[in-house]
Design a protein around this motif. Structure first.
Motif, short mmCIF file in Angstrom:
data_model
loop_
_atom_site.label_atom_id
_atom_site.label_comp_id
_atom_site.label_asym_id
_atom_site.label_seq_id
_atom_site.Cartn_x
_atom_site.Cartn_y
_atom_site.Cartn_z
N GLY A 155 11.06 0.55 6.99
CA GLY A 155 9.71 0.75 7.47
C GLY A 155 8.77 1.36 6.45
O GLY A 155 7.57 1.31 6.62
N GLY A 156 9.30 1.95 5.40
CA GLY A 156 8.44 2.46 4.35
C GLY A 156 7.59 3.66 4.71
O GLY A 156 6.57 3.89 4.08
N ALA B 9 0.82 -1.20 0.00
CA ALA B 9 0.00 0.00 0.00
C ALA B 9 0.86 1.26 0.00
O ALA B 9 0.37 2.34 0.29
N LEU B 10 2.15 1.12 -0.32
CA LEU B 10 3.04 2.28 -0.36
C LEU B 10 2.91 2.98 -1.71
O LEU B 10 3.19 2.38 -2.75
N PRO B 11 2.48 4.25 -1.72
CA PRO B 11 2.32 4.95 -3.00
C PRO B 11 3.66 5.24 -3.65
O PRO B 11 4.63 5.62 -2.99
N LEU C 82 7.24 10.33 18.01
CA LEU C 82 7.06 8.88 17.95
C LEU C 82 6.99 8.37 16.51
O LEU C 82 7.08 7.17 16.28
N GLY C 83 6.78 9.29 15.58
CA GLY C 83 6.74 8.92 14.18
C GLY C 83 5.43 8.33 13.71
O GLY C 83 5.36 7.72 12.65
#
Length: 156
Positions: A80-81, A64-66, A96-97
């Motif tokens: 981690g993408g 699901a990474l564009p 915390l990201g």
């Protein structure tokens, strides 16, 4: 310039005067169907967003990474993408990201619980967000919400 995000029945309904609309059966399907005048299109049998109006979205294979949004490329962290940039707009996260705090020049403020963005701030005076910044903001908030919901399902 400060911009309010409006919610009703737990769903984001408005970003600075631009409506976010849902299907007729929103109590069953909480997937947004339009952002202002732009229809939202999804991959068949999926909640993966494939287009906003005429702007297509491509993803990494099997994820699901564009990769791109129209003419813009997307950049991710090495491990981690995590999405780091959409076209000209760099993203900033909290310590915390897990929450996006800024999209380019646009700061995002959350409610007391930290789970819902409620206000945006853009330096300078203007009437509204540019279409490009609105698109980038909507996508970031949409994908962030999907990620949080997936994490909640995995924990239960």
């Amino acid at each position: 310039m400060d911009i309010e995000l409006t919610y009703r029945r737990g769903l984001l309904r408005d970003i600075g005067g631009v409506p976010v609309t849902y299907g007729k059966r929103e109590w069953l399907d909480t997937t947004p169907r339009a952002l202002g005048p732009w229809p939202l299109e999804y991959q068949r049998f999926s909640s993966t967003l494939s287009a906003v109006g005429s702007v297509g979205i491509t993803y990494r294979r099997w994820s699901a990474l564009p990769l791109s949004i129209g003419r813009w490329s997307c950049e991710h962290s090495r491990f981690g993408g995590t999405l780091q940039r959409i076209g000209p707009y760099a993203l900033r996260y909290d310590h915390l990201g897990n929450r996006v705090r800024a999209v380019g020049p646009l700061e995002i403020f959350y409610d007391r619980g930290g789970s819902r963005p409620i206000r945006l701030h853009l330096d300078g005076e203007g009437e509204s967000l540019s279409d490009d910044l609105l698109l980038a903001l909507f996508l970031v908030l949409f994908w962030q919400k999907q990620s949080w919901e997936a994490s909640a399902r995995a924990r239960s």
